[in-house]
Design an enzyme around this catalytic site. Structure first.
Site, PDB file in Angstrom:
ATOM      1  N   PRO A 107     -18.754   1.523  -2.533  1.00  0.00           N
ATOM      2  CA  PRO A 107     -19.440   1.419  -1.237  1.00  0.00           C
ATOM      3  C   PRO A 107     -20.876   0.891  -1.355  1.00  0.00           C
ATOM      4  CG  PRO A 107     -18.195   3.461  -1.370  1.00  0.00           C
ATOM      5  CD  PRO A 107     -18.104   2.820  -2.728  1.00  0.00           C
ATOM      6  N   LEU A 108     -21.278   0.112  -0.352  1.00  0.00           N
ATOM      7  CA  LEU A 108     -22.598  -0.520  -0.329  1.00  0.00           C
ATOM      8  C   LEU A 108     -23.699   0.518  -0.477  1.00  0.00           C
ATOM      9  CD1 LEU A 108     -22.077  -2.888   2.744  1.00  0.00           C
ATOM     10  CD2 LEU A 108     -22.290  -3.596   0.344  1.00  0.00           C
ATOM     11  N   PRO A 110     -15.464  -4.649   3.768  1.00  0.00           N
ATOM     12  CA  PRO A 110     -16.655  -4.829   4.615  1.00  0.00           C
ATOM     13  C   PRO A 110     -17.751  -3.815   4.301  1.00  0.00           C
ATOM     14  CG  PRO A 110     -14.893  -3.775   5.873  1.00  0.00           C
ATOM     15  CD  PRO A 110     -14.290  -4.222   4.563  1.00  0.00           C
ATOM     16  N   GLY A 115     -17.989  -2.550   1.154  1.00  0.00           N
ATOM     17  CA  GLY A 115     -18.118  -2.548  -0.309  1.00  0.00           C
ATOM     18  C   GLY A 115     -16.859  -2.096  -1.025  1.00  0.00           C
ATOM     19  N   GLY A 116     -15.858  -1.628  -0.276  1.00  0.00           N
ATOM     20  CA  GLY A 116     -14.571  -1.264  -0.880  1.00  0.00           C
ATOM     21  C   GLY A 116     -14.676  -0.085  -1.824  1.00  0.00           C
ATOM     22  N   TYR A 165       0.871  -1.176   0.000  1.00  0.00           N
ATOM     23  CA  TYR A 165       0.000   0.000   0.000  1.00  0.00           C
ATOM     24  C   TYR A 165       0.909   1.227   0.000  1.00  0.00           C
ATOM     25  CZ  TYR A 165      -3.783  -3.126   1.572  1.00  0.00           C
ATOM     26  OH  TYR A 165      -4.710  -4.136   1.697  1.00  0.00           O
TER      27      TYR A 165
HETATM   28  N1  NAP Z   1      -6.607  -8.834   1.512  1.00  0.00           N
HETATM   29  C1  NAP Z   1      -6.937  -8.059   0.512  1.00  0.00           C
HETATM   30  O1  NAP Z   1      -6.798  -8.438  -0.635  1.00  0.00           O
HETATM   31  C2  NAP Z   1      -7.514  -6.719   0.753  1.00  0.00           C
HETATM   32  C3  NAP Z   1      -8.139  -6.029  -0.308  1.00  0.00           C
HETATM   33  C4  NAP Z   1      -8.685  -4.803  -0.040  1.00  0.00           C
HETATM   34  C5  NAP Z   1      -8.621  -4.264   1.235  1.00  0.00           C
HETATM   35  N2  NAP Z   1      -8.001  -4.942   2.232  1.00  0.00           N
HETATM   36  C6  NAP Z   1      -7.969  -4.433   3.614  1.00  0.00           C
HETATM   37  O2  NAP Z   1      -9.305  -4.292   4.042  1.00  0.00           O
HETATM   38  C7  NAP Z   1      -9.521  -2.964   4.533  1.00  0.00           C
HETATM   39  C8  NAP Z   1     -10.943  -2.556   4.276  1.00  0.00           C
HETATM   40  O3  NAP Z   1     -11.197  -2.499   2.886  1.00  0.00           O
HETATM   41  P1  NAP Z   1     -11.356  -1.116   2.099  1.00  0.00           P
HETATM   42  O4  NAP Z   1     -10.787   0.001   2.892  1.00  0.00           O
HETATM   43  O5  NAP Z   1     -10.830  -1.345   0.745  1.00  0.00           O
HETATM   44  O6  NAP Z   1     -12.912  -1.002   1.913  1.00  0.00           O
HETATM   45  P2  NAP Z   1     -14.135  -0.768   2.908  1.00  0.00           P
HETATM   46  O7  NAP Z   1     -13.690  -0.747   4.317  1.00  0.00           O
HETATM   47  O8  NAP Z   1     -15.199  -1.691   2.495  1.00  0.00           O
HETATM   48  O9  NAP Z   1     -14.624   0.671   2.453  1.00  0.00           O
HETATM   49  C9  NAP Z   1     -13.801   1.777   2.448  1.00  0.00           C
HETATM   50  C10 NAP Z   1     -14.582   2.903   1.773  1.00  0.00           C
HETATM   51  O10 NAP Z   1     -15.706   3.219   2.577  1.00  0.00           O
HETATM   52  C11 NAP Z   1     -15.650   4.589   2.965  1.00  0.00           C
HETATM   53  N3  NAP Z   1     -16.090   4.644   4.366  1.00  0.00           N
HETATM   54  C12 NAP Z   1     -15.497   4.114   5.452  1.00  0.00           C
HETATM   55  N4  NAP Z   1     -16.226   4.349   6.562  1.00  0.00           N
HETATM   56  C13 NAP Z   1     -17.309   5.032   6.163  1.00  0.00           C
HETATM   57  C14 NAP Z   1     -18.427   5.578   6.827  1.00  0.00           C
HETATM   58  N5  NAP Z   1     -18.582   5.446   8.143  1.00  0.00           N
HETATM   59  N6  NAP Z   1     -19.361   6.246   6.088  1.00  0.00           N
HETATM   60  C15 NAP Z   1     -19.222   6.404   4.759  1.00  0.00           C
HETATM   61  N7  NAP Z   1     -18.183   5.903   4.070  1.00  0.00           N
HETATM   62  C16 NAP Z   1     -17.232   5.243   4.760  1.00  0.00           C
HETATM   63  C17 NAP Z   1     -14.227   5.024   2.791  1.00  0.00           C
HETATM   64  O11 NAP Z   1     -14.158   6.380   2.427  1.00  0.00           O
HETATM   65  P3  NAP Z   1     -13.570   7.503   3.436  1.00  0.00           P
HETATM   66  O12 NAP Z   1     -12.082   7.372   3.379  1.00  0.00           O
HETATM   67  O13 NAP Z   1     -14.081   8.772   2.850  1.00  0.00           O
HETATM   68  O14 NAP Z   1     -14.141   7.212   4.787  1.00  0.00           O
HETATM   69  C18 NAP Z   1     -13.766   4.159   1.630  1.00  0.00           C
HETATM   70  O15 NAP Z   1     -14.114   4.746   0.384  1.00  0.00           O
HETATM   71  C19 NAP Z   1      -8.478  -2.132   3.785  1.00  0.00           C
HETATM   72  O16 NAP Z   1      -8.247  -0.905   4.418  1.00  0.00           O
HETATM   73  C20 NAP Z   1      -7.298  -3.077   3.753  1.00  0.00           C
HETATM   74  O17 NAP Z   1      -6.583  -2.981   4.980  1.00  0.00           O
HETATM   75  C21 NAP Z   1      -7.473  -6.178   2.011  1.00  0.00           C
END
Ligand code: NAP
Length: 283
Positions: free
Chosen positions: A216-217, A210, A212-213, A59
């Site tokens: 977003p959901l 979680p 929707g990545g 990252y």
């Molecule tokens: N193992 C793997 O292959 C893999 C792949 C992807 C991700 N990951 C890990 O999983 C973690 C979670 O995944 P992710 O960050 O991709 O996706 P996520 O947690 O599903 O969603 C992140 C998105 O949601 C928004 N968000 C977060 N909290 C919110 C809220 N309370 N209200 C409205 N929007 C909100 C964020 O924007 P804002 O920044 O504006 O809040 C961002 O655009 C990552 O940070 C990473 O550590 C692992």
């Protein structure tokens, strides 16, 4: 149940953790526009009781881990930083596999150096598969390299990410696996059977995306349930995951302190069986 202990370890974490991927900046390519804001999110996470942070040295690349180090060192007692190996980001910003012994060993050293750690508490082997989807194929060679590095004392525990049930079983035939990190949320539930199986084994299931990545959901059912509960849709989506199975650990990603607080507060929501049934219909 607000806490979870990784099997065969002394590592106990709160079930609401934090995923650091969003801190790298646009396209997960650093540095972010405002490093101070990223530092503030991490410090707020720890101040809110988060003691499980998910990251990777790819990252940024490197940048997210360097920000974690800058924000949190000296690391508070009990903080569990979980990282991933198996990928690399060349200068064209694409996501490529890094799966040779040399690349995995270098990846461990990059994580240790950029995080400022002497040992990685948990390292996941992330199968590149087909992007965010799984793809069958042996992972024995790569998991064996991580098992060697565990014996050498550079990694304490091993997990796997973006795996099928067959790949998990193969990894478990080589070494103890303490967590699985796959794509799963209210709307994308391909791993339902795997989650139940891992729960029986006491292994953590840590859904990535979680919320929707990158997409977003969004659902009218989710929004109407949230309105009835006086919560936000994202809080309901997280509460649903917490209630789905006691071995699910959350690592929602955000670059915003306000969203971080909202996500941590989702732990206080309780969904009735009727509400859960309604939400189940979204998948
Ligand atoms: N193992 C793997 O292959 C893999 C792949 C992807 C991700 N990951 C890990 O999983 C973690 C979670 O995944 P992710 O960050 O991709 O996706 P996520 O947690 O599903 O969603 C992140 C998105 O949601 C928004 N968000 C977060 N909290 C919110 C809220 N309370 N209200 C409205 N929007 C909100 C964020 O924007 P804002 O920044 O504006 O809040 C961002 O655009 C990552 O940070 C990473 O550590 C692992």
């Amino acid at each position: 149940m607000n806490e979870f202990t990784f099997p065969g370890t002394s590592l106990t974490v709160r079930r609401i953790g934090y995923g650091a991927m969003q801190l790298a900046g646009s396209g997960v390519w650093g540095p972010p526009n405002d490093v101070g804001a990223a530092v503030a999110v991490l410090r707020e996470a720890v101040a809110s009781g988060v003691n499980h942070i998910d990251t990777s040295d790819y990252y940024g690349p490197h940048v997210t881990n360097q920000i974690i180090r800058k924000a949190l060192q000296p690391y508070p007692r009990g903080l569990v930083i979980v990282t991933k190996l198996g990928g690399r980001r060349p200068s064209d910003k694409s996501w490529q596999p890094a799966i040779s012994r040399e690349e995995l060993v270098a990846g461990v050293h990059d994580n240790l150096r950029n995080l400022g750690l002497g040992v990685l508490e948990i390292a996941n082997y992330r199968v590149m598969g087909s992007g965010h989807g799984t793809e069958e194929g042996s992972i024995a060679e790569q998991v064996s390299v991580l098992a060697d590095l565990k014996r050498e004392g550079l990694i304490r525990h091993i997990g796997v990410s973006n795996v099928t049930a067959a790949q998990l079983a193969e990894a478990q035939s080589i070494t103890d696996i303490v967590c699985v990190q796959n794509n799963y949320n209210l709307a994308y539930r391909r791993d339902d059977a795997l989650i139940d199986d891992l729960a029986r084994q006491g292994i953590a299931y840590v859904p990535f995306f979680p919320l929707g990545g990158f997409t977003p959901l969004q659902s009218t059912t989710l929004s109407s349930v949230a309105a009835q509960l006086g919560a936000t849709p994202m809080q309901v989506a997280l509460a649903w995951l917490l209630q789905r199975s006691p071995n699910i650990l959350l690592i929602p990603g955000t670059s915003s302190v306000a969203h971080l607080r909202e996500n941590v507060a989702a732990g206080e929501l309780t969904l009735s069986p009727q509400t859960v049934a309604e939400l189940d219909g979204i998948a």
